[in-house]
Write an enzyme that holds these catalytic residues in place. Structure first.
Site, PDB file in Angstrom:
ATOM      1  N   ASP A 207       0.938  -1.310  -0.128  1.00  0.00           N
ATOM      2  CA  ASP A 207      -0.189  -0.073  -0.018  1.00  0.00           C
ATOM      3  C   ASP A 207       0.782   1.112  -0.017  1.00  0.00           C
ATOM      4  O   ASP A 207       1.852   1.425   0.700  1.00  0.00           O
ATOM      5  CB  ASP A 207      -0.806   0.003   1.352  1.00  0.00           C
ATOM      6  CG  ASP A 207      -1.797   1.067   1.250  1.00  0.00           C
ATOM      7  OD1 ASP A 207      -2.798   1.002   0.562  1.00  0.00           O
ATOM      8  OD2 ASP A 207      -1.692   2.040   2.035  1.00  0.00           O
ATOM      9  N   GLU A 259      14.855 -14.559   1.724  1.00  0.00           N
ATOM     10  CA  GLU A 259      15.384 -15.296   2.738  1.00  0.00           C
ATOM     11  C   GLU A 259      14.735 -16.868   2.775  1.00  0.00           C
ATOM     12  O   GLU A 259      14.987 -17.960   3.311  1.00  0.00           O
ATOM     13  CB  GLU A 259      15.124 -14.848   4.209  1.00  0.00           C
ATOM     14  CG  GLU A 259      16.101 -13.816   4.525  1.00  0.00           C
ATOM     15  CD  GLU A 259      15.342 -12.921   5.702  1.00  0.00           C
ATOM     16  OE1 GLU A 259      14.918 -13.443   6.669  1.00  0.00           O
ATOM     17  OE2 GLU A 259      16.116 -11.987   6.023  1.00  0.00           O
TER      18      GLU A 259
HETATM   19  C1  GLC Z   1      -4.242   2.917  -0.669  1.00  0.00           C
HETATM   20  C2  GLC Z   1      -5.489   2.180  -0.613  1.00  0.00           C
HETATM   21  C3  GLC Z   1      -6.714   2.954  -0.229  1.00  0.00           C
HETATM   22  C4  GLC Z   1      -6.391   3.211   1.180  1.00  0.00           C
HETATM   23  C5  GLC Z   1      -5.057   4.453   1.075  1.00  0.00           C
HETATM   24  C6  GLC Z   1      -4.449   4.717   2.405  1.00  0.00           C
HETATM   25  O1  GLC Z   1      -4.494   3.948  -1.742  1.00  0.00           O
HETATM   26  O2  GLC Z   1      -5.689   1.557  -1.998  1.00  0.00           O
HETATM   27  O3  GLC Z   1      -7.674   2.200  -0.148  1.00  0.00           O
HETATM   28  O4  GLC Z   1      -7.111   4.096   1.601  1.00  0.00           O
HETATM   29  O5  GLC Z   1      -4.038   3.528   0.449  1.00  0.00           O
HETATM   30  O6  GLC Z   1      -3.979   3.141   3.046  1.00  0.00           O
END
Ligand code: GLC
Length: 554
Positions: A207, A259
Site C-alpha cells: 500500500d 530469505e
Molecule cells: C491506498 C489504498 C486505499 C487506502 C490508502 C491509505 O491507496 O488503496 O484504499 O485508503 O492507500 O492506506
C-alpha cells in the site's frame, strides 16, 4: 519456454475486498471463512493468485488500511487460524495468496502510536515522524514545511497536543506515518513480514509504498502543480514520494522475501509516477526490489482505441521483457469499469479481452467478472472517510455527475453470488455494512454461470484460453500501428506460434487483415469471439461495433 518464467510473471491476480466478499456468520460483514467458502469461484474463473485487502486488527476507519495490529486478524473477519486456513486451502486448490501490507502508516489507535504520542521521551517516541514546526506571531503552531497530504489537503501534518509537536500523516489524519529511519521500526516490520511469509503467504501488495521515505531534512516540496498517473496534484511531491531511500526500502524488503526457500515470494507495489521512476522500484543501483508495480493508467483512460494503443505501446516500451507490465481496469478505490463505459456490456467484453490477452499480469477486482456497477451512495451517507475531508462542501448534484467516485463505498458494496435477498453474500433479511446493488437480482454469479453469453462466461473462456496458450501467457507482443483509428490489433508469439488479438472499439463494423505479415498458406483459426457476429474470412476479420476476436495463425 512458458515454464521458464517465474510464476508471478504470467499469473492472473484477483483482488478480494474481505468486508464485501462473503459473510459466513450473518453479521452483514464479509469474513475470512466466507472467502475460504468461495475459493472454487476463483478456480472456476481461472484466476491464479488471490490478493486479499487488509483484514488485520483495525478500528476500520479506512476499512482496514488503518492497522492496529499487523500480527492479528480483526475479530469481525475471523481469527489467525482462519488466516492460516485461507493460505492452506487456497494452496490446496492451486492458488497463490497475496496479503496487503500497509507499511507507510498505522492507525492512530495502534498501541505504538498511543505510546509515541504520549510524551517526547517514551520508548516509542521516535517510532513515528515528529517535528517541532514553529510558532507564528500569535504563538499559533505552524507545521515544519509545505508538504500536502496524498489527498492534496493543505497539510500532511497533524498537531499532537501532548507532545506539542506535529506528526506526519501522508494519507488521512488518523493514519500516522511510521518512522522507517528508526531501526526498531524496521526490525519489527520486517519480522512481521517474516511471520506471514513463514505461514506460507506467497507475497504482498504494498500500500502507498512510494510514500514511506521522505526527505530527512524536511525540505519543502516543489510548489509547482503536477499531474501523476492521470491525477492532478497541487504540488510536486519531490521530497515526499519516490525518494532514493524508498527504492532502498524496496530492495531491503526483497532481501527479506528472498530469505525464504525457493526465492519465489512476490512484491507488487502501489506506487505512482512516471515509468522511469517506477522501474527503480524493480531494480536500483544493481539491487533487485519489487517484482511488479501497478500501472494505473487504464483506470483513468476513457474507452478509446487510440488511447489504449498509446498506453500499450508505452507499457511495452517502458517495461520490455523480462520486465512485466500489469494491467488494472478496476480496484477498490476507483470507479467500476462497466460504469465507466456507460454500462455497455459489449465494451466490457472488449476490455476483458485486452486485459486477459496483453503481455503482462492482469489484475481483476472482485465483481468485475460479473459486471458489477457502481452503487450510488450520496456523500452524506458515506462510510468512506474521504468525502468527509475532501468533499465537505460539494453539492450532491455535482457529485452525482462525477465520472470518478469520491465516495469509494460505491465500488465496495457486497458481491453478488445469487439473486436472492442478501445476494448470497449474507442471509436474507440481514442488514449489510453497505447496501447491495439492486441489480444483483439478475447480475450475479449463479445466473451468469448458467448463461454462456454472460460476461462471467466470457472471462472464463478468456482465462482458460490464456492458461492453455503459452503464446498468450509469455509470448512477445507486437502492436500494429497501421490499423483503422478504432481498432487495436496485436500479435503474441512464442516458439513459432502466433495468436492475434483484434478489437473494434468503434461504433461501425470494420474488416481488417488479421496480420500484416505475408501469411502465404498460413491459416487463421478463430479461437474466441466476443460477439457471435464476428467472423474470419481467409485472412480478414470482420468485427461488429465493440467486439473482439482472438485468432491463431497456423
Ligand atoms: C491506498 C489504498 C486505499 C487506502 C490508502 C491509505 O491507496 O488503496 O484504499 O485508503 O492507500 O492506506
Amino acid at each position: 519456454m512458458a515454464d521458464e518464467l517465474p510464476w508471478w510473471a504470467s499469473t492472473v491476480i484477483y483482488q478480494v475486498y474481505p468486508r464485501s466478499f462473503a459473510d459466513s456468520n450473518g453479521d452483514g460483514i464479509g469474513d475470512l471463512p466466507g472467502i475460504i467458502d468461495h475459493l472454487d469461484h476463483l478456480v472456476d474463473l481461472g484466476v491464479e493468485t488471490l490478493w486479499v485487502s487488509p483484514f488485520f486488527a483495525s478500528p476500520q476507519r479506512d476499512v482496514g488500511y488503518d492497522v492496529s495490529d499487523y500480527r492479528d486478524v480483526a475479530p469481525e473477519y475471523g481469527t489467525i487460524d482462519d488466516a492460516q486456513r485461507l493460505i492452506d486451502e487456497a494452496h490446496a486448490k492451486g492458488l497463490k495468496v497475496m496479503f496487503d501490507l500497509v507499511l507507510n502508516h498505522t492507525s492512530d489507535e495502534h498501541p505504538w502510536f498511543v505510546e509515541s504520542r504520549s510524551s517526547r521521551d517514551n520508548p516509542k517516541a521516535d517510532w513515528y515522524v515528529w517535528a517541532d514546526g514553529y510558532r507564528d506571531r500569535n504563538g499559533k503552531p505552524k507545521p515544519p514545511n509545505n508538504w500536502r497530504s496524498e489527498l492534496q489537503l493543505p497539510r500532511a501534518w497533524q498537531w499532537g497536543e501532548e507532545r506539542q509537536q506535529w506528526y506526519l500523516a501522508t494519507f488521512l489524519s488518523f493514519q500516522p506515518d511510521l518512522n522507517w529511519r528508526n531501526t526498531e521500526v524496521r526490525v519489527e516490520m520486517f519480522d512481521m513480514v517474516r511471520m506471514w511469509l513463514g505461514r506460507g503467504v506467497d507475497g504482498f501488495r504494498l500500500d502507498i509504498f512510494g510514500s514511506i521515505m521522505h526527505d530527512e531534512a524536511l525540505r519543502d516540496n516543489d510548489p509547482k502543480p503536477a499531474f501523476i498517473n492521470g491525477m492532478p496534484r497541487v504540488q510536486t511531491p519531490s521530497r515526499t514520494m519516490n525518494t532514493p531511500e524508498n527504492f532502498a526500502v524496496a530492495a531491503d524488503l526483497r532481501a527479506v522475501c528472498d530469505e525464504f526457500e525457493g526465492d519465489d515470494r512476490v512484491l507488487i507495489g502501489e506506487v505512482f509516477g512516471p515509468p522511469a521512476v517506477l522501474r527503480r522500484y524493480i531494480e536500483d543501483q544493481g539491487r533487485p526490489g519489487l517484482h511488479l508495480v501497478f500501472l494505473f493508467e487504464f483506470l483513468s483512460s476513457p474507452y478509446s482505441a487510440s488511447r489504449y494503443r498509446r498506453l500499450i505501446e508505452r507499457f511495452e516500451r517502458e517495461f520490455p521483457a523480462p520486465l512485466v507490465p500489469t494491467y488494472v481496469v478496476e480496484n477498490h478505490d476507483r470507479a467500476r469499469s462497466l460504469s465507466r463505459v456507460g454500462g455497455d456490456l459489449a465494451k466490457a467484453r472488449v476490455l476483458a479481452t485486452l486485459l486477459c490477452t496483453l503481455r503482462g499480469v492482469p489484475v481483476l477486482y472482485m465483481g468485475q467478472e460479473i459486471g458489477m456497477e457502481n452503487t450510488y451512495i450520496p456523500l452524506a451517507e458515506a462510510n468512506d472517510p474521504i468525502p468527509s475531508v475532501v468533499a465537505k462542501r460539494l453539492p450532491e448534484w455535482v457529485n452525482r455527475r462525477l465520472p470518478e467516485r469520491l465516495n469509494r463505498d460505491e465500488v465496495r458494496t457486497p458481491m453478488h453470488w445469487t439473486g436472492e435477498d442478501g445476494a448470497g453474500f449474507t442471509d436474507p433479511g440481514v442488514r449489510t455494512w453497505l447496501p447491495i446493488h439492486p441489480d444483483h437480482v439478475t447480475r450475479n454469479v449463479a445466473a451468469e454461470r448458467d448463461d454462456p453469453t454472460s460476461l462471467l462466461a466470457w472471462y472464463r473462456q478468456l482465462l482458460a484460453l490464456r492458461k492453455a496458450t503459452p503464446a498468450l501467457r509469455s509470448g512477445t507482443l507486437d502492436l500494429a500501428t497501421d490499423v483503422p483509428t478504432e481498432v487495436i490489433r496485436f500479435e503474441r508469439t512464442l516458439d513459432g506460434t502466433t495468436v492475434a488479438v483484434v478489437a473494434n472499439l468503434g461504433a461501425e463494423p470494420v474488416t481488417v487483415p488479421v496480420s500484416n505479415a505475408v501469411l502465404g498458406a498460413r491459416m487463421a483459426e478463430v479461437l474466441l469471439v466476443s460477439d457471435p457476429a464476428a467472423t474470419v474470412d481467409g485472412h480478414l476479420v470482420n468485427l461488429p461495433p465493440n467486439s473482439a476476436a482472438v485468432v491463431e495463425l497456423r
